[in-house]
Each structure stands twice: as structure tokens, then as C-alpha cells.
Design a protein around this motif. Structure first.
Motif, PDB file in Angstrom:
ATOM      1  N   ARG A   1      82.631  57.736 119.434  1.00 51.64           N
ATOM      2  CA  ARG A   1      81.222  58.114 119.310  1.00 51.64           C
ATOM      3  C   ARG A   1      80.646  57.680 117.966  1.00 51.64           C
ATOM      4  O   ARG A   1      79.481  57.301 117.864  1.00 51.64           O
ATOM      5  CB  ARG A   1      81.079  59.631 119.463  1.00 51.64           C
ATOM      6  CG  ARG A   1      79.633  60.120 119.435  1.00 51.64           C
ATOM      7  CD  ARG A   1      79.570  61.627 119.384  1.00 51.64           C
ATOM      8  NE  ARG A   1      80.151  62.145 118.145  1.00 51.64           N
ATOM      9  CZ  ARG A   1      80.185  63.436 117.824  1.00 51.64           C
ATOM     10  NH1 ARG A   1      79.701  64.335 118.657  1.00 51.64           N
ATOM     11  NH2 ARG A   1      80.729  63.821 116.688  1.00 51.64           N
ATOM     12  N   ASN A   2      81.468  57.717 116.912  1.00 50.06           N
ATOM     13  CA  ASN A   2      80.969  57.369 115.579  1.00 50.06           C
ATOM     14  C   ASN A   2      80.782  55.877 115.382  1.00 50.06           C
ATOM     15  O   ASN A   2      80.230  55.474 114.351  1.00 50.06           O
ATOM     16  CB  ASN A   2      81.952  57.877 114.514  1.00 50.06           C
ATOM     17  CG  ASN A   2      81.991  59.393 114.463  1.00 50.06           C
ATOM     18  OD1 ASN A   2      81.060  60.074 114.867  1.00 50.06           O
ATOM     19  ND2 ASN A   2      83.100  59.929 113.970  1.00 50.06           N
ATOM     20  N   TYR A   3      81.212  55.051 116.316  1.00 48.90           N
ATOM     21  CA  TYR A   3      81.098  53.609 116.137  1.00 48.90           C
ATOM     22  C   TYR A   3      79.646  53.188 115.953  1.00 48.90           C
ATOM     23  O   TYR A   3      79.339  52.326 115.128  1.00 48.90           O
ATOM     24  CB  TYR A   3      81.729  52.887 117.336  1.00 48.90           C
ATOM     25  CG  TYR A   3      81.587  51.382 117.270  1.00 48.90           C
ATOM     26  CD1 TYR A   3      82.337  50.635 116.371  1.00 48.90           C
ATOM     27  CD2 TYR A   3      80.686  50.722 118.096  1.00 48.90           C
ATOM     28  CE1 TYR A   3      82.198  49.255 116.298  1.00 48.90           C
ATOM     29  CE2 TYR A   3      80.534  49.344 118.027  1.00 48.90           C
ATOM     30  CZ  TYR A   3      81.284  48.624 117.131  1.00 48.90           C
ATOM     31  OH  TYR A   3      81.133  47.265 117.060  1.00 48.90           O
ATOM     32  N   LEU A   4      78.730  53.773 116.699  1.00 50.46           N
ATOM     33  CA  LEU A   4      77.304  53.453 116.579  1.00 50.46           C
ATOM     34  C   LEU A   4      76.618  54.526 115.738  1.00 50.46           C
ATOM     35  O   LEU A   4      75.754  55.272 116.221  1.00 50.46           O
ATOM     36  CB  LEU A   4      76.651  53.353 117.957  1.00 50.46           C
ATOM     37  CG  LEU A   4      77.127  52.214 118.855  1.00 50.46           C
ATOM     38  CD1 LEU A   4      76.429  52.269 120.204  1.00 50.46           C
ATOM     39  CD2 LEU A   4      76.884  50.864 118.185  1.00 50.46           C
ATOM     40  N   SER A   5      76.989  54.633 114.490  1.00 50.28           N
ATOM     41  CA  SER A   5      76.405  55.665 113.633  1.00 50.28           C
ATOM     42  C   SER A   5      76.304  55.168 112.204  1.00 50.28           C
ATOM     43  O   SER A   5      76.991  54.223 111.805  1.00 50.28           O
ATOM     44  CB  SER A   5      77.229  56.955 113.678  1.00 50.28           C
ATOM     45  OG  SER A   5      78.487  56.771 113.060  1.00 50.28           O
ATOM     46  N   LEU A   6      75.440  55.830 111.456  1.00 48.95           N
ATOM     47  CA  LEU A   6      75.240  55.578 110.035  1.00 48.95           C
ATOM     48  C   LEU A   6      75.582  56.843 109.257  1.00 48.95           C
ATOM     49  O   LEU A   6      75.268  57.943 109.699  1.00 48.95           O
ATOM     50  CB  LEU A   6      73.795  55.168 109.738  1.00 48.95           C
ATOM     51  CG  LEU A   6      73.263  53.899 110.404  1.00 48.95           C
ATOM     52  CD1 LEU A   6      71.788  53.711 110.070  1.00 48.95           C
ATOM     53  CD2 LEU A   6      74.065  52.688 109.965  1.00 48.95           C
ATOM     54  N   ILE A   7      76.192  56.659 108.096  1.00 50.79           N
ATOM     55  CA  ILE A   7      76.483  57.765 107.197  1.00 50.79           C
ATOM     56  C   ILE A   7      75.600  57.602 105.959  1.00 50.79           C
ATOM     57  O   ILE A   7      75.482  56.494 105.417  1.00 50.79           O
ATOM     58  CB  ILE A   7      77.969  57.799 106.797  1.00 50.79           C
ATOM     59  CG1 ILE A   7      78.857  57.835 108.053  1.00 50.79           C
ATOM     60  CG2 ILE A   7      78.260  58.996 105.917  1.00 50.79           C
ATOM     61  CD1 ILE A   7      78.704  59.091 108.872  1.00 50.79           C
TER      62      ILE A   7
END
Length: 432
Positions: A34-40
Motif C-alpha cells: 500500500r505504501n508504494y504509491l505514497s509520499l512521506i
């Protein structure tokens, strides 16, 4: 009852070992997919950037409402998960991001983040007042290196340049100050003052030029006041602080390299020589033969001196930094330069981008004075915004070659003056 409780307390151990918990390695416990398409991201000024408002407002600012959702990870860190990669890359290409006029640090999620994760932002810098005799891409690269790690230099000597600056993209360390100018000693004598402007950067501390606090709470200003008070109290009797040596006497490089050749460069805030290169030099000098060691010491001295004489070799060989890219697109990812000092110094709020101030409508009308048309004096037309505030409708006269009549006017939504609704000219019917 008390005797039984005393026995229980005596049996209990106050030094129980706290065994860490081993999280099971199960796919249903992991959120990597799920975190693959995310920004931090990270907030730089938590006092002025509230996390709940940021989570709600940033999708609207990015024009991605319904396409991403935010998660508050801590008081300073957050995450935005996107539905598709196109929207994620579109947000990343915007460059520097701000919220409530203070800068944010945003990077794409990685499973094993490095030590400097969320520490750098891609920043376009405008360099002004370059010396004419050093107007080259290499000089721009050397000056941009004073701000951060240079990534791209927008420079093309074959094109017409109408701006009085050269743009360079750097990776800026958010813990360092934004340098406004720098005095440079030229090789053939003389000095030049180089000016730096930063695109898309809005607010910062005007005492230390950092991005993580306001001037009222600047720790450097508070420290400066404390030192001044202590100096007045001690009548200026301060002992000089001795900096620790980087090269110890038992170091193989002691006596081979000078102290000013290693360690942190105070101008750039980065290592003069990468730790891997320094360690390689140490291993190269560890030989039993004394004559061979002296030969290798001379080789190390000569190699370092040659690399320091060439800026490109110094960056690629000693600092292990990538060579910057050169682009002929001078306005690539160009953004606005915010100058709050000029805004505060001027009394007029009408300030456009790049610090250019536009004249007021009413001031221009008054300065124009009355205009004369033929033998009739016509007063200057008031601005539409002024008419809307005052609720006035001016009585102007419409002239033609055959008729003169009163014609009231009102302002339309487009800013033009049109005839008042409901009043029309009386004309004969078509049959007459």
C-alpha cells in the motif's frame, strides 16, 4: 491481610527483564504494497503548521481532492497515499511545497530510508551579479555548490538571455540557513558580491535565515543576547574555544593532510573529503616498509592537491558527489521568488511577483488630472472597484455627431462600463 501482602511484595522482583517483542513476519501485517504509491513529508515549523489542517488542505492545494488521502504519522511527519502513480509524480514535479507559507519536506516513500531521508528539498536558486569574465557553467556550478548539492545548471551561452540571473537546481539541507549573498575573491584580484534568490520559498527566520522557526523564537538570537549579557558581566574576558582535531596524532594521515583539508566545510556544511575516501587513504598508507610509506604519502599529497585544484575533480573524486547536469531550458520548473522584506518596507499592498509594485488605480487617475475633450471638461473616470465601494454611479455624457443625451452607466462584471438596465433609447417604429 498485611502479612500476606508483605510476603507477596517480597516475592516480586523489581528488576524484571523487559524482553523486546518480535513482530511476526506475516503478509497481513505488512503495508509495503500500500505504501508504494505514497509520499512521506515532514513539517519544518510545527508552531505555524498544524497537522490536522495540513491533512485536509494539501489535497485541495495539489488539486488532488478524492485522489489521495493523508495520514498523520506524528506531530511532524505525515503520509499521503495516492490512487495512481501519475498523480504522485505530478505532485513530486512541483518542486518545493509549502503550507501556511512555511516550507515542507516531501519525498517518495522507500522501504529502507537512508540517514538523510527528509533532510533535503529540491530548490531552484537564482544567482545574480556574476562577474563578466567568469560567466560560465563551471562558475555557476561552483557558486551553486555554496547553497547545496548541485543537480542541474540552466545555462546556455548560445541563447539570448533577458534575465539578469542564472538558475541552478540544488538539493538544499533544510537545517542550514538560506544564504542571501556571498563575497567571492576573484583569482586575478578583486572581489565580487554574489546575490542569491530562492524560488517558491516563502517565510523564513530573518535573523538566521532558517526555515524551521520565526524570528521571535530564533535560538541564535536568544543565544546572542545571552552571550552579550555574559560578556558585559565578565567584561569581555572569554576563553577561546579550542576545536577538536580531526586528524589525531595516531592517525596514519596525521602530517600527510592538513587539518583544513578534512572535516566539515563551514561554508557548505558538508564533508570536504568523503569518509570512504579518507578511510581508503588510511588503508593505503598502512605498510610496514618505511621507504614505501614515504612514497605513498607523497602520492596522497600530490593526488589531493591536484583534485583540489579542479572543482569538478574535487566534487567527483574527493566528495564523491555526482557531476551536475547542464540544461539549455533556462526557465525549467521556474517558480516565484517571494520577497517579504520589500513588502514590509512598502506601504502599498499592491505588490506583484518578483517584487515589482503596480500603481494604484485611484492614484493613477488622480495623477492624470482632468482631461479636456473639445471645449467640454470631463472629470477622470473612477475605478470600478472604487465605484463598488462607494456605491456611486457617475453621470457621464455620451457625444455623437447629431445628438447629445444623458446616459447613466454602471459597471459590469467584466469591468467595462455599460448602459443601465431598463433604460433604452426611444426610436420610431420600423413602419414609420
Amino acid at each position: 491481610m498485611s502479612i500476606a501482602m508483605d510476603k507477596t511484595l517480597m516475592v516480586m522482583s523489581l528488576e524484571e527483564e523487559d524482553v523486546p517483542f518480535d513482530l511476526p513476519d506475516l503478509p497481513e501485517l505488512s503495508s509495503i504494497e500500500r505504501n508504494y504509491l505514497s509520499l512521506i513529508g515532514r513539517i519544518l515549523n510545527p508552531d505555524c503548521q498544524l497537522m490536522p489542517i495540513l491533512i485536509v488542505e494539501m489535497p485541495r492545494k495539489w488539486q488532488k481532492v478524492g485522489k489521495c488521502r493523508g495520514v498523520a504519522l506524528s506531530k511532524e511527519k505525515f503520509q499521503f497515499l495516492f490512487d495512481n502513480e501519475f498523480d504522485l509524480l505530478d505532485v513530486m514535479d512541483k518542486g518545493v511545497h509549502t503550507f501556511n507559507e512555511w516550507t515542507l519536506v516531501i519525498e517518495r516513500w522507500v522501504e529502507n530510508p537512508p540517514e538523510d531521508y527528509l533532510q533535503y528539498i529540491p530548490l531552484w536558486v537564482q544567482i545574480r551579479q556574476l562577474p563578466v569574465n567568469y560567466y560560465t557553467a563551471e562558475s555557476v556550478d561552483a557558486l551553486g555548490d555554496l547553497i547545496g548539492k548541485v543537480d542541474t545548471v540552466a545555462f546556455d551561452p548560445t541563447k539570448v538571455q533577458v534575465q539578469n540571473y542564472v538558475r541552478v537546481k540544488v538539493f538544499f539541507d533544510v537545517s542550514r540557513p538560506l544564504r542571501k549573498q556571498k563575497v567571492v575573491n576573484l583569482p586575478k584580484g578583486g572581489t565580487a558580491t554574489i546575490l542569491f534568490s530562492y524560488e517558491r520559498i516563502q517565510k523564513r527566520c530573518y535573523e538566521c535565515q532558517r526555515l524551521n522557526h520565526e524570528r521571535e523564537v530564533c535560538p541564535f538570537m536568544l543565544r546572542k543576547r545571552q552571550l552579550e549579557a555574559a560578556e558585559r558581566k565578565a567584561s569581555g574576558s572569554f576563553m577561546n574555544i579550542v576545536k577538536p582535531l580531526v586528524l589525531k596524532p595516531n592517525d596514519p594521515l596525521f602530517g600527510v593532510l592538513k587539518e583544513e583539508q578534512v572535516g566539515i566545510n563551514p561554508i557548505t556544511g558538508r564533508q570536504r573529503i568523503a569518509p570512504d575516501v579518507v578511510e581508503g587513504m588510511r588503508q593505503y598508507l598502512l605498510v610496514a616498509n618505511i621507504d614505501e610509506r614515504r612514497v605513498r604519502e607523497e602520492r596522497v599529497k600530490k593526488s589531493v592537491a591536484q583534485a583540489e585544484a579542479d572543482p569538478i575533480a574535487k566534487k567527483s573524486m574527493l566528495s564523491l558527489e555526482p557531476i551536475p547536469k547542464i540544461t539549455n531550458i533556462l526557465d525549467k520548473q521556474k517558480g516565484i521568488v517571494f520577497n517579504y522584506e520589500d513588502v514590509c518596507s512598502e506601504s502599498s499592498p499592491a505588490v506583484m511577483d518578483y517584487g515589482v509594485q503596480t500603481p494604484k488605480l485611484m492614484a493613477s487617475a488622480i495623477s492624470a488630472g482632468s482631461m479636456q475633450t473639445g471645449s467640454i471638461m470631463v472629470e477622470p473616470r473612477k475605478s470600478v472597484s472604487a465605484l463598488a465601494r462607494l456605491g456611486e454611479v457617475p453621470n457621464l455624457y455620451q457625444f455623437s455627431s447629431t445628438v447629445k443625451r444623458d446616459c447613466p452607466f454602471v459597471a459590469s462584471s467584466s469591468g467595462t462600463i455599460i448602459g443601465k438596465a431598463g433604460i433604452s433609447r426611444r426610436r420610431p417604429t420600423k413602419t414609420k
